[in-house]
Structure formats: C-alpha cells, structure tokens
Write a protein that holds these residues in place. Structure first.
Motif, PDB file in Angstrom:
ATOM      1  N   LYS A 148       0.832  -1.199   0.000  1.00 58.30           N
ATOM      2  CA  LYS A 148       0.000   0.000   0.000  1.00 58.30           C
ATOM      3  C   LYS A 148       0.871   1.256   0.000  1.00 58.30           C
ATOM      4  O   LYS A 148       0.611   2.231  -0.723  1.00 58.30           O
ATOM      5  N   ILE A 149       1.934   1.229   0.804  1.00 58.46           N
ATOM      6  CA  ILE A 149       2.863   2.368   0.838  1.00 58.46           C
ATOM      7  C   ILE A 149       3.579   2.527  -0.501  1.00 58.46           C
ATOM      8  O   ILE A 149       3.771   3.642  -1.009  1.00 58.46           O
ATOM      9  N   LYS A 165       2.478   1.718  -3.410  1.00 57.49           N
ATOM     10  CA  LYS A 165       1.544   2.276  -4.402  1.00 57.49           C
ATOM     11  C   LYS A 165       1.475   3.794  -4.292  1.00 57.49           C
ATOM     12  O   LYS A 165       1.398   4.507  -5.306  1.00 57.49           O
ATOM     13  N   GLU A 166       1.513   4.302  -3.071  1.00 61.66           N
ATOM     14  CA  GLU A 166       1.528   5.750  -2.893  1.00 61.66           C
ATOM     15  C   GLU A 166       2.816   6.350  -3.463  1.00 61.66           C
ATOM     16  O   GLU A 166       2.807   7.431  -4.058  1.00 61.66           O
ATOM     17  N   GLU A 167       3.934   5.612  -3.302  1.00 64.64           N
ATOM     18  CA  GLU A 167       5.197   6.080  -3.874  1.00 64.64           C
ATOM     19  C   GLU A 167       5.140   6.098  -5.400  1.00 64.64           C
ATOM     20  O   GLU A 167       5.731   6.968  -6.042  1.00 64.64           O
ATOM     21  N   ASP A 198       2.510   6.735  -7.197  1.00 62.09           N
ATOM     22  CA  ASP A 198       1.768   7.924  -7.597  1.00 62.09           C
ATOM     23  C   ASP A 198       2.668   9.163  -7.571  1.00 62.09           C
ATOM     24  O   ASP A 198       2.610  10.003  -8.486  1.00 62.09           O
ATOM     25  N   LYS A 199       3.487   9.304  -6.549  1.00 60.92           N
ATOM     26  CA  LYS A 199       4.429  10.413  -6.505  1.00 60.92           C
ATOM     27  C   LYS A 199       5.463  10.303  -7.626  1.00 60.92           C
ATOM     28  O   LYS A 199       5.884  11.309  -8.208  1.00 60.92           O
TER      29      LYS A 199
END
Length: 880
Positions: A93-94, A96-98, A100-101
C-alpha cells in the motif's frame, strides 16, 4: 557337485533380496484386517470389519490418523506466510503511494524500467507464497481422500457390531475411532478453507501489482517518451539559475531506497542460495575438467582462433569461473532490483578484463577501463534525480567525454586504420565514426529539448562497448569449452584424422559465433526498448490462422514444428558425437565394448520419437486420429516392407547383442574389411582396398560371419620355411624363436612357437607361429620373415629350391642330332614323330615358369611320309 560362479551367485542374492520383501508383504497382508483397511482407505471401497479383528483395525486406523496429523501440523511455512502477509499488504500500500508520486515527478525511461523490475519482484515474491499454499492445498486434498472412506468403514462396522450384539466396550471403541476420523476430516477441511482464503487475498494483491506494472508500461510507451517528443524547451529559452536546486534530499532518499531494496533482496535469497552454490560448484568442476584436456593432451593446431580459445582455459580459468558465476547470478536471481543487476554486470566486466585484454592491441588496452567508466556514468541517471537543467548538463558532459575518449584512441583515424588488425577488430574500428554521429545527435537533441532521443543515443554510444566486451568474453569462453570437448574427444582415441578434427573445430566455432551474435542482437534490441514491439508484431502475425481445405494452421505452429524437429535432430548429433563406442563421455564407467553405442542408439531414438510427437502436437494434430493409419501402415509393413523391417530388426539385434562392433575386422560374403558404422537398416564396411561397402543388416545376421576382433584383436601369424638337409634343426629352431621373440610387436602371451614339421622331398620343413595385434599382422609377418632370412644368411643355412624334370616330346629340331640315321627315308606324304624320345632337361625352379613345371606332351603329328621313322640312336648331349 555344481560350481556356481561369482556372477551367478550375486544374481541369485539380488533376486532373493528383491523377492523377499514382496513375499514378506504378501504374507503380512494375507490377513483379513489389513486387507480390509487397505481396501477401505486406499481403494475407496469401504468394507465391514469383522468383530474378531476390530481391535487390530482400530490400531491400524489410529496409526493412519497420527501419521496424517503429523503432516498437518508441519505447516510452519503457512504459519509464517499467514503472519507476514498483513505486513506485506501494508508495505505494498505504501509502495503504491510512492508510485503515484513517482509518476508526477516526470522520470526518465531508465527509472521507469527500474520501478517495473521492482514491482515484478514484488509479484514474484507473492507468487512463491501462492505456489506454496497450493502445494499444501493439494496435499490436504489427497489426505482427505485417504481418510474419507474410513468414516464409512467404521459406520458399517458399528452397525454390524450392533447386529451381532457386540460388548459395550467394543461399541465405545468403534464410536471413539469414528469420532477421531470425523474430527480429522473437519481439521483438514478447515485448513483448506483457510488456505483458499489466504490464496484469494494474495491473488488480489497480485492483480493490483499487475495493474501497477501495466500503468508503468503504458506510461513508458506513451507519446511523452517518444523519441521525437520535445519534453523540454530549447536551450536558448531556458534559464540555468536553479541548476543547483532540488538535488540533495530527494537524491539521498532515492539512493537509500535502492540500496535498502537491494539489501532486502539479498537477505531473502536463502531459499535460492543453496541451489545457486551447487551450480557454481558444478561450473568450477567443469572448467577445471576441461582445462585438464589441454594440459594432458598437447594442442598443436596453429589457427589463431583455436589458440586463443585453448589459452583461455589454460591461463585464465579463474577469470572464466568468476565470469560464468556472475553471469549465472545475473539470470538466476530474476526478477532482481536494478542496482543488484548492475553490480553483477560490473563484476562480470571486471572478470572479463583478464579474458579480453590479452587479445587487444597495446594501444587499445586501456579502452576497456573507459567502457566500464561510461557504464557507471550512464547508470547513475537511473538512481539519481536531476532537475531539467542538471539532466541536460549531465548528458552533455557524457556525450563530450565519450567523443573525447574515442578521439584520443583513434586519432589519426586513417593512419590507425592501416594497422594490421583482425577482422573483428577492424570491423569495430570502422564503427567509430558512428559513435561520433550518435554523440553529435545527442548533443543536438539536448540543445533542442528532445531528451528521449538524447537518452537513446547516449545509451547506444556508452553501453554498446560494454555489451561487446561481455559477449566477446562469452564467445571466447564458449569457444574454449566446445574446443576442449572436441579436443579431448579426438585425443583419447588411439588414432584419428587431424583434418577431420580441425574441420569439426572450425564448424563448431562458426556455429557458436553465429549463436552469440544472434543473442547479442536480441539483447541490443532489448536495450533500446525495441525487442518487445518486435515480439508483439511477430506474435500477432504468426498467430493468424490459415486454411487449406479442412486443414487449419498458424505460422507459429509451423515454426514450432520445425524448431522442435531441428532441436531433436541436433541433440541426436550431439549425443552421437559425445557417446561413441568406448571413447566418449561414458568411458569413465568402463562399459564393455559396444554398450556405449547401444546407449547412444536408445537415447537418440527416444529423442527422435519424443521430438516427432512434440512436433506433431505443436501443430495441433490429434494423434488418436492416426489409429486407422497405424493399422494400414502395419499391414503395409507386413507385406511390402518385409526386407526393410527385417534389416531394421537385424540392426537392433546387432546393437544390443553386439556380435560385431564399430572398428571390428569382419569377413562376410568374401568381403574382408573394418566395420565403419552400424546403422539401423544397413552397416558400412570399409575394405582394405579403400572401398566402402554398404551391407544390409540382415546379411550380417543370417550369413556366416567371421569377426577377427570380437573378443580380442590378436591374430596368430604363421610363417612356413624350409632348410637344406645339411642344416642343424636345433639351430634353425633357435633362430626362428629369437626372430619372433625379439620383434617389438610380438605378444608375450601366448609366447612364440618354433616347430619342426616334417622331412620334405627337398628340405627340412619348419613353422614359426607368433601372436600380434590384428592390425599389425601383415607388417609383422613381413618384418619377421626378413629377419629370418638375414639370420639364415649369417648362419650359412641354405633355403633350397625344388628341382623338376620336364619331358618334352615331338620336337622336330632334335631329329638332326641322332647318330644313327633311319633305315629308310619316310614317304614325303607321311611323317610321324610321336614316338620320338625326348632328352631330359633340368631347369632350376627360379628360371622356370610356375605354370609349366610338368611333363609336356605334344600329340600333334606331321604327315610327311607314309611310314613312321624309327630312331634308335641317342641324341647328342651337346644340343640339350
């Protein structure tokens, strides 16, 4: 009374040990209860257990329950996966956020490739977990199928016990064992449900990982990363005032993440590391074994490529081992982080220095270090985040440095081109103008803002040299390996054709060169991101169906059919080369002569058989449809191909029974020669006159066959000689024995024999017998005969020649030599000289024609007188 050989004794003991467990198991299972349990559990046919054997049945079932329970309780891997998976879900999950950035930061293609490789590693890790869970699910399903019939068995047994009024204790035991079976079934079902739930959660994460990879791939293939997409403004409209901004914290974080990701990957290699170390040990032993071929057997070929290949293993075997180890790790640990792969590539390059540098001209030896430097310089862009101005300056410096290094090594170009170089070196040198062009394009594209084109041209300019070094090292090593195998193969033979060896080596090196060039081309296309589009195009094209009548096929199926057949026949050629009779790779097992040839034949036929089946399957052909054709083919074979099948079966008999072997000297149908090849239909026999005769195998089986070298290759040579009666037989026997004993090729066992045969008409007859190897017997007979003649001459022993008396009748010229004239002249019309007495003429044997050593009678008559003259006078001896 009877004597049993050791081989027969070992055979009897082996059969006894083999049969004893079978008989023992048969005796143990020859009772009612074990048969009932095995039938009810293993064959899924529940049966009632009689009251007299219920206790034994309970014991058997308890053992089965304990055994299954132990297997279920060994799910430590599942427990570990179950405890780690929630943390892994949070980690993904973390990440995936990376992502996006990352997508908002306008990365280059190398960073996108790096991130794709990282997410492929995440998916690989989850797939390993999923496969382990699947294994436990399949195991539990088998255990459930094993224990399920036991419940029915004990239900039937309980009902039977009630009908027969069994004691309460027996009924309680039956209920208890039945409850244990039901409880075990419930545990297995619950575990499987938990496994299915866990597998479903893993599958959800795998789908999300695939979505991330597809998103990154579509971004890389988007118009933004097109070669001619202007991502930045022209340089004259750009301000460099913020060139030193945004380079600290983000770069440190990116490098830290890459380093930590690499360390985490290495820590998780415990599962793959044992097999990798085993493969490394095999590579080390193989290289040392191949190196021994050049040190044990001298290598005399003067070809430059062959000399380079053999010197690689002799002088740089350690560099070869390290290079192959790093290359194996590069493709074994897949998918791996980009940093880990780049480190392995650097290690491979450093190992390649010892392999490639000795083959380079002194002027260009340092160029290999600059190639490694530019590989590192270009790879930094994958891990360090630059702003637009920093990236432009960095790529500009890279292009200028590349041009400067090439210029320093090639200036002046025309004079350097006149140097004596090998074909490959001259080809690479002629490519240097292309490097100038690519670097120039990168500079111009950088100025105009076409950064994608700049990245591609710089990658080709700086990394092509690295790939040339790696693949040239791979070519050298593979040439050395193949050359060592061929060299050992021919050198261990008693005799071989040097020209055939040289031609084989050149063909193999040429094939290897073409193969390495093809692989290099594929890697180069992958480096410039063109391999995937080409693969997609050919996949789409080859999958289009074509129809001819009712027949439907695709180009992919046809290519698969041809490739499978090619690989099958290529493998048969390799097996035939490596496993030959007594001199191949099986010689370490010291098989009897002919066994390696039989093994080779079986392996080759299996490869061809499976290859044909796989090739037909790749075409989508249902082999069951060939049943009718097989029947018709069998009928045709029975009637029309009797001779062919007879020769085929005879060939199999020759291979497995081994009455003749390759290299044997045989005599069949007045044909004497050496067996050159034993085929399936026919065999080839090379006569001593040089003719190669193709003999059907049926002739070798059905006709009388003399094999001079089947059990051994020795032959007895017999020399007949006669001496005069004045010679001493004892001295003659001594000379004969010494002549044979002193000959270098005479076998000591059995020893030579010199024998007195008989008293001849003109000589004392002797015979000399001695044994030599078959291929030397003719030369040995000649040499020993000459030695006997020389020894007889020194000892004044005479070899007599026979004399013959020849009686010649009816020679008209002898009439004038008689002293007494005839009593009357014969009539002119009749002359008969048939009764004329002929003088005896002694002709030595060396001056006479061997075809005319008997009495010659002329029966022809000339009728010159009416009466026959009668001559009683003796002829004059002076006219003899």
């Amino acid at each position: 009374m009877f004597k049993i050989s050791s081989h027969t004794y070992k055979t009897i003991v082996f059969l006894a040990l083999l049969i004893f467990p079978i008989l023992t198991n048969g005796q143990i299972l020859d009772t009612e209860i074990p048969n009932v349990i095995s039938d009810s559990i293993k064959t899924k046919t529940p049966k009632v257990i009689p009251l007299t054997h219920i206790i034994e049945g309970i014991e058997v079932t308890n053992k089965e329950i304990k055994n299954i329970d132990k297997k279920i309780n060994k799910d430590r891997k599942i427990t570990e996966i179950d405890s780690m998976f929630p943390f892994y879900e949070e980690f993904l999950k973390i990440q995936k956020e990376e992502v996006d950035k990352f997508l908002k930061a306008d990365p280059n293609r190398e960073k996108i490739d790096n991130l794709i490789i990282k997410w492929e590693g995440y998916g690989e890790y989850l797939e390993i977990w999923q496969s382990e869970i699947n294994e436990f699910e399949e195991r539990n399903s088998r255990l459930y199928e094993t224990i399920e019939p036991a419940e029915t068995t004990w239900n039937l047994t309980y009902d039977n016990a009630l009908e027969e009024n069994a004691p309460p204790e027996i009924l309680n035991n039956i209920v208890a064992i039945r409850d244990s079976v039901v409880k075990l079934k419930d545990i297995i079902l619950k575990n499987n449900n938990d496994f299915l739930s866990m597998e479903a959660r893993i599958n959800v994460e795998l789908n999300e990982i695939d979505e991330v990879i597809e998103e990154l791939t579509s971004l890389k293939d988007s118009e933004v990363y097109n070669l001619f997409y202007q991502r930045l403004a022209p340089i004259w409209t750009t301000s460099f005032s913020n060139i030193w901004k945004r380079s600290g914290t983000k770069n440190i974080d990116a490098v830290r993440k890459s380093t930590l990701g690499t360390f985490d990957f290495v820590k998780n290699l415990k599962r793959l590391l044992p097999l990798f170390l085993f493969l490394v040990a095999l590579i080390t032993l193989l290289i040392l074994y191949l190196k021994k071929a050049f040190t044990t057997y001298p290598f005399t070929e003067e070809n430059a490529d062959l000399q380079h290949a053999q010197s690689t293993l002799k002088e740089h075997y350690l560099a070869t081992i390290f290079f192959l180890t790093f290359l194996l790790a590069r493709f074994y640990f897949v998918p791996a982080p980009k940093l880990f792969l780049d480190i392995l590539t650097l290690c491979s390059l450093f190992s390649a220095i010892a392999l490639v540098r000795p083959l380079m001209y002194k002027r260009f030896k340092k160029l290999i270090y600059f190639a490694i430097f530019f590989y590192v310089f270009d790879s930094i862009k994958t891990y360090v985040w630059f702003n637009a101005q920093q990236y432009r300056l960095y790529t500009f410096m890279e292009a200028v440095l590349a041009m400067a290094v090439i210029f320093s090594f090639t200036h002046p170009y025309r004079e350097t081109l006149k140097m004596k170089m090998e074909t490959f070196g001259k080809f690479l040198f002629r490519l240097t103008p292309l490097i100038y062009v690519l670097c120039g394009i990168s500079i111009i594209a950088n100025i105009l803002g076409y950064i994608n084109l700049t990245d591609l041209t710089l990658k080709i300019s700086t990394r092509s040299g690295v790939f040339i070094i790696l693949f040239y090292s791979l070519l050298i090593i593979s040439n050395s390996i193949f050359l060592s195998i061929i060299h050992r193969h021919f050198s261990v033979q008693p005799s071989f054709d040097p020209e055939l060896k040289l031609q084989t080596e050149k063909k193999v090196l040429k094939f290897n060169r073409v193969t390495v060039i093809i692989i290099w081309g594929l890697v180069f296309l992958n480096m410039i991101d063109q391999l995937a589009p080409i693969q997609t195009y050919f996949t789409d094209t080859s999958s289009d169906p074509y129809k001819f009548g009712n027949l439907s096929f695709t180009l992919n199926e046809v290519l698969s059919f041809l490739v499978v057949l090619f690989i099958s026949f290529a493998l048969t050629r390799i097996v035939s080369f490596l496993i030959n009779d007594g001199q191949g790779i099986l010689r370490v097992f010291k098989f009897p002569k002919g066994i390696p040839a039989a093994i080779s034949l079986v392996i080759r036929y299996l490869i061809i058989g499976f290859g044909i089946i796989l090739a037909l399957s790749s075409l989508g052909i249902d082999l069951s449809k060939f049943n009718l054709m097989a029947g018709a083919l069998g009928l045709g074979i029975g009637f029309g191909l009797q001779t062919v099948i007879s020769n085929f079966v005879s060939g199999l008999i020759l291979v497995f029974e081994r009455p003749i072997l390759q290299g044997d000297t045989v005599e069949v149908d007045n044909l004497l020669g050496t067996v050159n090849r034993i085929g399936v239909r026919s065999s080839s026999i090379t006569t001593f006159e040089g003719a190669e005769v193709i003999v059907p195998n049926n002739n070798l089986i059905s006709n009388d066959l003399i094999n001079w070298t089947l059990s051994n290759n020795t032959k007895r040579v017999e020399i007949l000689v006669g001496t005069s009666y004045s010679s001493d037989p004892n001295e003659v026997l001594k000379i004969l024995y010494e002549a044979a004993s002193n000959y270098e090729d005479t076998l000591k066992n059995p020893p030579p024999q010199a024998l007195f045969v008989d008293f001849g008409d003109n000589s004392l007859n002797f015979t000399l017998r001695f044994w030599v190897h078959y291929e030397l017997w003719l030369q040995a007979k000649s040499d020993v005969s000459i030695e006997v003649y020389n020894q007889f001459k020194e000892a004044d022993i005479e070899i007599p020649f026979p004399q013959r008396d020849i009686h010649v009748k009816n020679i008209p010229e002898i009439v004038s030599n008689y002293k007494t004239p005839p009593p009357h002249d014969p009539p002119e019309s009749e002359t008969n000289l048939d009764d004329t007495e002929i003088p005896k003429v002694v002709i030595p044997i060396e001056h006479r024609d061997p075809g005319h050593d008997v009495e010659v009678d002329e029966d022809e008559s000339e009728e010159t007188n009416d009466e026959e003259p009668n001559y009683d006078q003796e002829p004059n001896n002076d006219n003899q």
